[in-house]
Write a protein that holds these residues in place. Structure first.
Motif, short mmCIF file in Angstrom:
data_model
loop_
_atom_site.label_atom_id
_atom_site.label_comp_id
_atom_site.label_asym_id
_atom_site.label_seq_id
_atom_site.Cartn_x
_atom_site.Cartn_y
_atom_site.Cartn_z
N GLN A 77 0.86 -1.18 0.00
CA GLN A 77 0.00 0.00 0.00
C GLN A 77 0.90 1.23 0.00
OE1 GLN A 77 -3.36 -0.36 -0.27
NE2 GLN A 77 -2.84 -2.50 -0.43
N GLY A 78 0.52 2.27 -0.69
CA GLY A 78 1.34 3.47 -0.84
C GLY A 78 1.81 4.10 0.45
N GLU A 79 0.98 4.08 1.47
CA GLU A 79 1.35 4.72 2.73
C GLU A 79 1.99 3.74 3.74
OE1 GLU A 79 1.57 7.97 3.23
OE2 GLU A 79 0.97 8.03 1.14
N GLU A 80 2.08 2.48 3.36
CA GLU A 80 2.78 1.51 4.19
C GLU A 80 4.25 1.94 4.29
OE1 GLU A 80 3.08 -3.36 4.23
OE2 GLU A 80 2.20 -2.34 2.52
N ARG A 81 4.89 1.71 5.40
CA ARG A 81 6.26 2.15 5.63
C ARG A 81 7.27 1.08 5.24
NH1 ARG A 81 5.79 7.16 5.11
NH2 ARG A 81 3.81 7.74 6.01
N VAL A 82 8.43 1.54 4.77
CA VAL A 82 9.51 0.64 4.36
C VAL A 82 9.86 -0.33 5.48
CG1 VAL A 82 11.97 0.59 3.78
CG2 VAL A 82 10.45 2.20 2.61
#
Length: 72
Positions: A56-61
């Motif tokens: 998901q785009g806002e998931e963090r590395v």
């Protein structure tokens, strides 16, 4: 073959709190398959282009990176 002969001297890097969208943009821009995850000049993980699939785009590395990293 020596490590020095195979290594990339200018690897792409991203912060662990960067979004997966930012990491995906970096992979597209650099063409790198693997991105170092660096927190305040300390290597904390590695992110593979395959880790971007389904993210998901806002998931963090930090949620998808492989850690710990073994260095030589």
């Amino acid at each position: 073959m020596l490590v020095a002969e195979a290594m990339n001297r200018s690897p792409a890097a991203v912060a662990p709190d960067a979004s997966m969208a930012e990491a995906a943009a970096l992979v597209r821009r650099t063409g790198e398959e693997h991105v170092l995850v660096v927190d305040e000049q300390t290597l904390v993980g590695i992110l593979c282009a395959c880790d971007l699939r389904g993210a998901q785009g806002e998931e963090r590395v930090r949620e998808r990176m492989s850690a710990p990293v073994t260095t030589v």
